[in-house]
Motif scaffolding. Sequence first.
Motif, PDB file in Angstrom:
ATOM      1  N   ALA A  73     110.474  45.335  82.850  1.00 35.74           N
ATOM      2  CA  ALA A  73     109.979  45.726  81.528  1.00 35.74           C
ATOM      3  C   ALA A  73     111.117  45.727  80.516  1.00 35.74           C
ATOM      4  O   ALA A  73     110.946  45.315  79.362  1.00 35.74           O
ATOM      5  CB  ALA A  73     109.331  47.102  81.606  1.00 35.74           C
ATOM      6  N   TYR A  76     111.777  42.279  79.460  1.00 38.46           N
ATOM      7  CA  TYR A  76     110.689  41.801  78.608  1.00 38.46           C
ATOM      8  C   TYR A  76     110.849  42.336  77.180  1.00 38.46           C
ATOM      9  O   TYR A  76     110.704  41.586  76.207  1.00 38.46           O
ATOM     10  CB  TYR A  76     109.343  42.214  79.201  1.00 38.46           C
ATOM     11  CG  TYR A  76     108.157  41.544  78.551  1.00 38.46           C
ATOM     12  CD1 TYR A  76     108.043  40.154  78.561  1.00 38.46           C
ATOM     13  CD2 TYR A  76     107.160  42.289  77.927  1.00 38.46           C
ATOM     14  CE1 TYR A  76     106.963  39.526  77.963  1.00 38.46           C
ATOM     15  CE2 TYR A  76     106.072  41.667  77.333  1.00 38.46           C
ATOM     16  CZ  TYR A  76     105.980  40.286  77.353  1.00 38.46           C
ATOM     17  OH  TYR A  76     104.912  39.672  76.759  1.00 38.46           O
ATOM     18  N   GLU A 172     101.815  38.754  81.531  1.00 44.38           N
ATOM     19  CA  GLU A 172     101.258  39.461  82.684  1.00 44.38           C
ATOM     20  C   GLU A 172     101.967  40.780  82.940  1.00 44.38           C
ATOM     21  O   GLU A 172     103.133  40.945  82.607  1.00 44.38           O
ATOM     22  CB  GLU A 172     101.312  38.570  83.920  1.00 44.38           C
ATOM     23  CG  GLU A 172     102.687  38.137  84.334  1.00 44.38           C
ATOM     24  CD  GLU A 172     102.631  36.855  85.164  1.00 44.38           C
ATOM     25  OE1 GLU A 172     102.440  35.787  84.549  1.00 44.38           O
ATOM     26  OE2 GLU A 172     102.757  36.944  86.390  1.00 44.38           O
ATOM     27  N   TYR A 173     101.218  41.704  83.522  1.00 42.30           N
ATOM     28  CA  TYR A 173     101.739  43.046  83.703  1.00 42.30           C
ATOM     29  C   TYR A 173     102.681  43.125  84.897  1.00 42.30           C
ATOM     30  O   TYR A 173     103.733  43.747  84.844  1.00 42.30           O
ATOM     31  CB  TYR A 173     100.594  44.037  83.878  1.00 42.30           C
ATOM     32  CG  TYR A 173     101.070  45.453  83.754  1.00 42.30           C
ATOM     33  CD1 TYR A 173     101.315  46.007  82.503  1.00 42.30           C
ATOM     34  CD2 TYR A 173     101.317  46.223  84.881  1.00 42.30           C
ATOM     35  CE1 TYR A 173     101.801  47.288  82.374  1.00 42.30           C
ATOM     36  CE2 TYR A 173     101.799  47.514  84.761  1.00 42.30           C
ATOM     37  CZ  TYR A 173     102.036  48.039  83.504  1.00 42.30           C
ATOM     38  OH  TYR A 173     102.523  49.313  83.387  1.00 42.30           O
ATOM     39  N   ASN A 174     102.275  42.490  85.997  1.00 35.09           N
ATOM     40  CA  ASN A 174     103.137  42.482  87.179  1.00 35.09           C
ATOM     41  C   ASN A 174     104.147  41.365  87.020  1.00 35.09           C
ATOM     42  O   ASN A 174     103.831  40.205  87.224  1.00 35.09           O
ATOM     43  CB  ASN A 174     102.306  42.217  88.433  1.00 35.09           C
ATOM     44  CG  ASN A 174     101.268  43.295  88.638  1.00 35.09           C
ATOM     45  OD1 ASN A 174     101.590  44.412  89.008  1.00 35.09           O
ATOM     46  ND2 ASN A 174     100.023  42.969  88.354  1.00 35.09           N
ATOM     47  N   ARG A 175     105.349  41.742  86.644  1.00 38.10           N
ATOM     48  CA  ARG A 175     106.325  40.706  86.329  1.00 38.10           C
ATOM     49  C   ARG A 175     107.332  40.521  87.444  1.00 38.10           C
ATOM     50  O   ARG A 175     107.824  41.466  88.031  1.00 38.10           O
ATOM     51  CB  ARG A 175     107.061  41.052  85.026  1.00 38.10           C
ATOM     52  CG  ARG A 175     106.150  41.186  83.849  1.00 38.10           C
ATOM     53  CD  ARG A 175     106.929  41.390  82.575  1.00 38.10           C
ATOM     54  NE  ARG A 175     107.542  40.148  82.128  1.00 38.10           N
ATOM     55  CZ  ARG A 175     106.889  39.188  81.502  1.00 38.10           C
ATOM     56  NH1 ARG A 175     105.601  39.313  81.263  1.00 38.10           N
ATOM     57  NH2 ARG A 175     107.507  38.093  81.124  1.00 38.10           N
ATOM     58  N   LYS A 288      96.629  44.648  91.995  1.00 32.63           N
ATOM     59  CA  LYS A 288      97.333  43.908  90.934  1.00 32.63           C
ATOM     60  C   LYS A 288      96.336  43.509  89.841  1.00 32.63           C
ATOM     61  O   LYS A 288      96.617  43.638  88.654  1.00 32.63           O
ATOM     62  CB  LYS A 288      97.968  42.635  91.479  1.00 32.63           C
ATOM     63  CG  LYS A 288      98.972  42.895  92.552  1.00 32.63           C
ATOM     64  CD  LYS A 288     100.365  42.952  91.977  1.00 32.63           C
ATOM     65  CE  LYS A 288     101.305  43.409  93.061  1.00 32.63           C
ATOM     66  NZ  LYS A 288     102.354  44.248  92.692  1.00 32.63           N
ATOM     67  N   LEU A 291      95.448  46.458  87.655  1.00 30.37           N
ATOM     68  CA  LEU A 291      96.467  46.769  86.652  1.00 30.37           C
ATOM     69  C   LEU A 291      96.451  45.766  85.504  1.00 30.37           C
ATOM     70  O   LEU A 291      96.612  46.128  84.346  1.00 30.37           O
ATOM     71  CB  LEU A 291      97.847  46.774  87.292  1.00 30.37           C
ATOM     72  CG  LEU A 291      98.312  48.098  87.855  1.00 30.37           C
ATOM     73  CD1 LEU A 291      99.690  47.962  88.464  1.00 30.37           C
ATOM     74  CD2 LEU A 291      98.334  49.160  86.757  1.00 30.37           C
ATOM     75  N   GLU A 292      96.269  44.485  85.836  1.00 31.75           N
ATOM     76  CA  GLU A 292      96.255  43.457  84.784  1.00 31.75           C
ATOM     77  C   GLU A 292      95.111  43.692  83.810  1.00 31.75           C
ATOM     78  O   GLU A 292      95.261  43.526  82.611  1.00 31.75           O
ATOM     79  CB  GLU A 292      96.115  42.057  85.385  1.00 31.75           C
ATOM     80  CG  GLU A 292      97.290  41.582  86.208  1.00 31.75           C
ATOM     81  CD  GLU A 292      98.551  41.299  85.391  1.00 31.75           C
ATOM     82  OE1 GLU A 292      98.480  41.253  84.158  1.00 31.75           O
ATOM     83  OE2 GLU A 292      99.605  41.146  86.038  1.00 31.75           O
ATOM     84  N   HIS A 295      95.363  46.099  80.673  1.00 35.60           N
ATOM     85  CA  HIS A 295      96.125  45.708  79.487  1.00 35.60           C
ATOM     86  C   HIS A 295      96.940  46.844  78.904  1.00 35.60           C
ATOM     87  O   HIS A 295      96.914  47.088  77.694  1.00 35.60           O
ATOM     88  CB  HIS A 295      95.194  45.128  78.413  1.00 35.60           C
ATOM     89  CG  HIS A 295      94.539  43.874  78.859  1.00 35.60           C
ATOM     90  ND1 HIS A 295      95.247  42.735  79.171  1.00 35.60           N
ATOM     91  CD2 HIS A 295      93.247  43.582  79.111  1.00 35.60           C
ATOM     92  CE1 HIS A 295      94.410  41.797  79.566  1.00 35.60           C
ATOM     93  NE2 HIS A 295      93.184  42.276  79.560  1.00 35.60           N
ATOM     94  N   ARG A 296      97.617  47.556  79.759  1.00 28.72           N
ATOM     95  CA  ARG A 296      98.522  48.594  79.262  1.00 28.72           C
ATOM     96  C   ARG A 296      99.789  47.932  78.732  1.00 28.72           C
ATOM     97  O   ARG A 296     100.122  46.829  79.159  1.00 28.72           O
ATOM     98  CB  ARG A 296      98.904  49.516  80.412  1.00 28.72           C
ATOM     99  CG  ARG A 296      97.787  50.445  80.779  1.00 28.72           C
ATOM    100  CD  ARG A 296      98.284  51.425  81.788  1.00 28.72           C
ATOM    101  NE  ARG A 296      97.227  52.365  82.109  1.00 28.72           N
ATOM    102  CZ  ARG A 296      97.229  53.112  83.198  1.00 28.72           C
ATOM    103  NH1 ARG A 296      98.212  52.997  84.070  1.00 28.72           N
ATOM    104  NH2 ARG A 296      96.253  53.960  83.413  1.00 28.72           N
ATOM    105  N   HIS A 298     103.664  46.930  78.358  1.00 29.70           N
ATOM    106  CA  HIS A 298     104.730  46.792  79.357  1.00 29.70           C
ATOM    107  C   HIS A 298     105.801  47.850  79.156  1.00 29.70           C
ATOM    108  O   HIS A 298     106.461  48.256  80.079  1.00 29.70           O
ATOM    109  CB  HIS A 298     105.404  45.425  79.225  1.00 29.70           C
ATOM    110  CG  HIS A 298     104.499  44.286  79.514  1.00 29.70           C
ATOM    111  ND1 HIS A 298     103.636  43.782  78.589  1.00 29.70           N
ATOM    112  CD2 HIS A 298     104.321  43.568  80.640  1.00 29.70           C
ATOM    113  CE1 HIS A 298     102.969  42.778  79.132  1.00 29.70           C
ATOM    114  NE2 HIS A 298     103.358  42.632  80.368  1.00 29.70           N
TER     115      HIS A 298
END
Length: 313
Positions: A73, A76, A172-175, A288, A291-292, A295-296, A298
């Motif tokens: 994060a 990012y 994407e959330y899981n980076r 996963k 979580l995606e 849309h929380r 990052h």
Amino acid sequence: MISIIVPCYNEQEAIPFFHKEITLVLKEIGEDYELLFVNDGSKDDTLKELKALSEKDSHVIYLSFSRNFGKEAAMYAGFCNAKGDYVAVMDADLQDPPALLPEMLRLLRSGEYDSVATRRVSREGEPAVRSWFARRFYSIINKISEADIVDGARDFRLMKKSMVDAIVAMGEYNRFSKGLFGWIGFRTYWMPYENVERVAGETKWSFWKLFKYAIDGIINFSHVPLSIASWFGTTMTFFSFLALAVIIIRRLIFGDPVAGWASIVCVVIFIGGIQLLCLGIMGQYISKTYLETKHRPHFIIAETNDESVIRLK
Ligand code: UDP
Ligand code: MG
């Protein structure tokens, strides 16, 4: 202009060393630059240190998260806010030698490459078990996913703006950055260097944390684990048919007496175990996805000295 992104988590001891060394190198390059320090919810005096630095040095911009969001994060947030034509990510502990920067910049300028990435050719000073698992990880993920990741790859790399824009667009959330860099393509030069020990403070990555990160990497870039379930299912069905045939024939020829409940229990436990394993694998993917879909953001920036930054994304 050159932007240097520095994720910092409890790095109060390392930051002054880093700042001194990077400034020397950047001054020598002679281009305009900015140092984007991302304070990833540190529990020590990292933020205080950064504030003091930003007062002394106008190149320093700090982005301070509202809590610890993790290194991915932090990187990012840096990418979203970097203004340079060339952007680099560097650890605060000087394990990514600033001395490599001039050569990296020269390679980018030659026009042949869009990014220059670094890889460690040695793993000195690292526990043997960790190196062993790291090597297994790279060989597995390269076999079963489309992200091509070089063994010993670091997050340290210098990129052109066009590549950074592509990374920012991957929301994407899981980076898993090493995979993302591979996935977006572009021409990358891999620069080898010898491992350097951290200058101060201690590592934030326990073995367990690294292990989970590796699993995340595999799940984010490969669907092969999912097919393990169907693979197990098919082979087991095949063998159960074989076993059935054997039992029927034995019954017809020998009139088999009752025996062997132990073996039955073994088989039941075995099948139960495999079913749970497969459910677990599916669960990983579902969590996963879950979580995606939320849309929380990052990251959430609570404090900064640059009012133009994107505070939430
Ligand atoms: N880091 C971070 N957030 C975290 C953990 C680490 O921003 O939750 C930063 C850390 O401050 C350092 C970089 O990521 O600049 C690499 O961490 P570290 O040096 O502990 O990892 P190692 O080099 O031992 O793999
Ligand atoms: Mg380090």
